[in-house]
Structures are given as C-alpha cells and as structure tokens.
Design an enzyme around this catalytic site. Structure first.
Site, PDB file in Angstrom:
ATOM      1  N   HIS A 145       7.508   2.707   1.938  1.00  0.00           N
ATOM      2  CA  HIS A 145       7.942   3.932   1.247  1.00  0.00           C
ATOM      3  C   HIS A 145       8.731   4.881   2.150  1.00  0.00           C
ATOM      4  O   HIS A 145       9.327   5.839   1.650  1.00  0.00           O
ATOM      5  CB  HIS A 145       6.737   4.704   0.690  1.00  0.00           C
ATOM      6  CG  HIS A 145       5.942   3.961  -0.342  1.00  0.00           C
ATOM      7  ND1 HIS A 145       6.523   3.372  -1.444  1.00  0.00           N
ATOM      8  CD2 HIS A 145       4.605   3.709  -0.434  1.00  0.00           C
ATOM      9  CE1 HIS A 145       5.568   2.791  -2.168  1.00  0.00           C
ATOM     10  NE2 HIS A 145       4.407   2.977  -1.578  1.00  0.00           N
ATOM     11  N   GLY A 153       4.873   8.646   0.853  1.00  0.00           N
ATOM     12  CA  GLY A 153       3.871   7.676   0.423  1.00  0.00           C
ATOM     13  C   GLY A 153       3.053   7.063   1.537  1.00  0.00           C
ATOM     14  O   GLY A 153       2.904   5.832   1.593  1.00  0.00           O
ATOM     15  N   ASP A 188       2.596  -5.547  -2.812  1.00  0.00           N
ATOM     16  CA  ASP A 188       1.804  -4.318  -2.867  1.00  0.00           C
ATOM     17  C   ASP A 188       1.697  -3.829  -4.312  1.00  0.00           C
ATOM     18  O   ASP A 188       2.575  -4.090  -5.133  1.00  0.00           O
ATOM     19  CB  ASP A 188       2.520  -3.264  -2.018  1.00  0.00           C
ATOM     20  CG  ASP A 188       1.652  -2.087  -1.625  1.00  0.00           C
ATOM     21  OD1 ASP A 188       1.159  -2.074  -0.487  1.00  0.00           O
ATOM     22  OD2 ASP A 188       1.499  -1.162  -2.447  1.00  0.00           O
ATOM     23  N   TYR A 326      -6.852   0.544   0.482  1.00  0.00           N
ATOM     24  CA  TYR A 326      -7.603   1.778   0.769  1.00  0.00           C
ATOM     25  C   TYR A 326      -9.105   1.582   0.745  1.00  0.00           C
ATOM     26  O   TYR A 326      -9.858   2.528   0.920  1.00  0.00           O
ATOM     27  CB  TYR A 326      -7.111   2.893  -0.176  1.00  0.00           C
ATOM     28  CG  TYR A 326      -5.608   2.981  -0.056  1.00  0.00           C
ATOM     29  CD1 TYR A 326      -5.025   3.560   1.069  1.00  0.00           C
ATOM     30  CD2 TYR A 326      -4.771   2.375  -0.990  1.00  0.00           C
ATOM     31  CE1 TYR A 326      -3.655   3.574   1.243  1.00  0.00           C
ATOM     32  CE2 TYR A 326      -3.396   2.372  -0.824  1.00  0.00           C
ATOM     33  CZ  TYR A 326      -2.851   2.980   0.299  1.00  0.00           C
ATOM     34  OH  TYR A 326      -1.481   2.969   0.485  1.00  0.00           O
TER      35      TYR A 326
END
Length: 408
Positions: A145, A153, A188, A326
């Site tokens: 990003h 991002g 992603d 995450y």
C-alpha cells in the site's frame, strides 16, 4: 523444478536478528516478525536437506537499502522526512502530507525499518538476479500500500514496487536478448493499490514487461478504495490487460480459490513471466481479525496449495513476500508452513508447535494448522462463472497486446 546450478541453494531465506527486531516495531504488527522467524527456527525448517543431503536453504542477512535505491520509486521529499530521526512529527501538516498519521503513525526506529525492509526485499532480488537460488523468501516484505510520496495502509516503504523495478532490469536466463517479464501476484485480503497503480498504463498500446494480478476482497468503503480494484471490463477503451483485479466476496474459501486458480494459471501461461513475485498476505485466513474471508492453510485450494503450484509448477524464478496478517501466531504458522512448502518438504499441519519462548501464544490447538471456520462462502457459482467469462476475454486481450506490440 529446474535449478540454475547443482551447487546453488534451492531457497534464499532473508533474515537477521536486526531485521526481526526492527520489523517487530511496526505498529500494526508488533512482534510479528520475531514470532515468524522464531517459529521457523523452532521447527528446524532452515536445516532441511534435499535428497542428496544438500541444504535446502541459504540464509542471507539483509543489507540496508540506500537512498538511491529508494529513490528508484519514492520521492526525495518523502524519504528526507521519513528517514530523518530528527523530523518533527508534531508538525501535523507535514505528517499529514506524508501519510504519517492514523493507520501509519510515525514510530521509533521508522527510518531503520524503511531501509531494512526495502533492503531485505532487494537482498532477495539480488539473490535471484545473481543465480544464487531459484526461489527467495522475505516474509518482512510485501508492503503493497505504500505510495510514491506517502505512507498508507500500515505500509511505509514500497518494497514490492522496488522489487519489480529491479527484476524488470534483470536479464532473463531463458532468452538473454529479450527484456525480462515480471508477474506480480497478490494474495492479500486487500487490493494491491500502490503496486497496481505504479504500473497501470491504460494509454499504452504496447506490451508491458510487468503484469500485476491482485486477488482480494472489495466492497463499499473497504480499504483501499480504488477504481482499479473492481472486476475489469475488457471492452472499456481504458482497459489495461497488464493491470488485473479479481475481487472475491466475503467468506472466500479454499473451494473458491480452487475454482478460480485456472484463471491465474491462464494469465501466467499467456504472459510467460521470467520472474514471479507473490505477495503472501495472510489476513484472508480464517481467524484473522479482519474476519472477511475463510481461507485455510491446507487442502485443495488452500494458501499452501496455491503456493505449492506457483513454486513447483511454474517456470521462472520466484520471490515470496509477506504482507497483511493481524493474528500474529497464525501469520507465523502460515509463513512457517509456506517456508517448508517452498523447500518441497511440507510439514504436517497436525505437527505440534515445539516448545520455545512464544509457545503459549499458540493455544488452544498448539498445532501448525490454520483450519477454516464456519463462515459462509458468498462467492456463488453464478458469480464465479461471471468472473471466468470476463477472464476469457481478458486473456484474449492480453494475447493480442503481447503479440501485437513490443515490450515497453
């Protein structure tokens, strides 16, 4: 898989204690890098040997990217601000100008992070260009990003773009008199906006050396918002067959990826890349806080299945990068498993996590697997048929452009 030299290592793995520590300062993924590399080490993956007792991996320490290397894409203004430890981040106007706010706050060690992460990815690129390996792995890279002039991002440096630019200048081993073709495949959850925009050229009628294909989720308000993130329209006058998107609906599962994989193969077979870069973001796996897809690590159509096909079934040299993810223990599970897949010696997903410093974080299963959850896959057969129909026309346009124009 054909290796460039009997003596060369199968895989270059980019890591150092400094890289892991600095990458673990990233505000969106604190300590993730340390978890990843410590699990790879605890599982003994980097000590794996091939059938002739040759080591599968060559561990390479990353160098720091120079300002000149970073200037291959980033603006001088952004680099001077982001790389200076003395920059005044309290100056809100300046911080806003360079994107250093909200999801990309300035952080201690940021200047080292930018240089080391870019340098790590470029170390992997060098290993491929210098024929030290056929596959290079840099899990700390994949920052798709980061824009030319500002952070975005959770991404502060455009290492993916820098890698493409460097590989585009490499001489292909197959036909040395031709220019290299580089395919960038992004797995992603989020659209590879910065990478796609960097090489998007709708006004050109020539063939391009670079093709980007992003498989991602998109919906109203879902980051990043970009006109390039939607399913392409091959009949549009501004259609660029070298900048491709394949958006998937919520709950995307391994079954959906198995269905669409023939599209990916078709694009690759048409473009015939010399180098393939795969951004292996793992925020689409089940159990990620993004809670948008329901992808799994093993079985037909899984992340491991896709990477196995790219690494062991495609020709050309490959660069594997990290990205989103995450749930840090799951990111470590995934990238450790993929590291074993790359070596051609995939670990059993039922294997117990070895006792090491981070062991308690792998509860409650304490196994390597990241299984699918029970989220419903919203990618209907009708939608996937529509995607297949679109990509039949995309491949035709791509073929026409490749055989009708010279590489630009």
């Amino acid at each position: 898989m054909q290796h460039s030299s009997v003596q060369s290592p199968l895989v270059a793995y980019i890591v150092s204690e400094e890289l892991a520590k600095v990458s673990s300062l990233l505000p969106s993924n604190k300590n993730r890098s340390l978890l990843v590399h410590s699990l790879v080490s605890a599982l003994g993956i980097l000590s794996l040997t091939s059938g002739d007792d040759r080591k599968c991996f060559k561990v390479l320490r990353p160098r720091r990217a120079t300002q000149r290397e970073l200037l291959a894409y980033h603006t001088r203004d952004y680099l001077e601000y982001a790389l200076s430890p003395s920059s005044d981040y309290e100056d809100q106007a300046q911080a806003t100008k360079f994107g250093l706010e909200d999801d990309c706050p300035p952080f201690r060690g940021m200047h080292e992070y930018i240089q080391l992460v870019a340098g790590a990815t470029l170390t992997a690129v060098d290993a491929l260009k210098e024929a030290l390996c056929d596959v290079a792995v840099c899990w700390d890279g994949g920052r798709h990003h980061a824009q030319k002039a500002h952070a975005s991002g959770f991404c502060y440096v455009a290492d993916c773009v820098l890698a493409i630019l460097a590989l585009r200048r490499a001489v292909p081993s197959s036909v040395p008199q031709q220019k290299s073709r580089v395919m960038y495949l992004d797995l992603d959850l989020h659209f590879s906006d910065a990478v796609s925009q960097a090489f998007h050229n709708p006004s050109s009628a020539a063939a391009s050396q670079v093709l980007t294909l992003s498989i991602h989720h998109t919906s109203p308000g879902f980051f990043p918002v970009s006109p390039l993130s939607v399913l392409p329209d091959p009949e549009d006058a501004s259609f660029d067959p070298f900048t491709l998107s394949l958006p998937l609906q919520g709950g995307a599962s391994s079954q959906t990826f198995a269905r669409i994989w023939s599209i990916v193969e078709g694009v690759k077979d048409t473009f015939l890349p010399d180098f393939v870069i795969v951004q292996c973001g793992v925020d689409g796996l089940a159990g990620d806080p993004m809670a948008t897809w329901n992808w799994s690590l093993g079985g037909p159509g899984s992340l491991g299945w896709c990477i196995d096909r790219v690494v062991h079934g495609w020709s050309g040299k490959k660069l594997l990068l990290g990205g989103g993810g995450y749930n840090s223990p799951n990111a470590a599970r995934a990238w450790a498993f993929l590291t074993s897949v790359v070596a051609g010696k995939p670990l059993s997903l039922d294997i117990q996590i070895p006792d090491h410093r981070a062991f308690p974080l792998y509860q409650p299963s304490f196994t390597l697997d990241v299984p699918a959850g029970n989220m419903q896959d919203q990618n209907s057969p009708e939608y996937l048929q529509h995607v297949e129909n679109i990509y039949e026309r995309v491949q035709t346009k791509l073929q026409q452009r490749l055989f009708g124009g010279r590489p630009s």
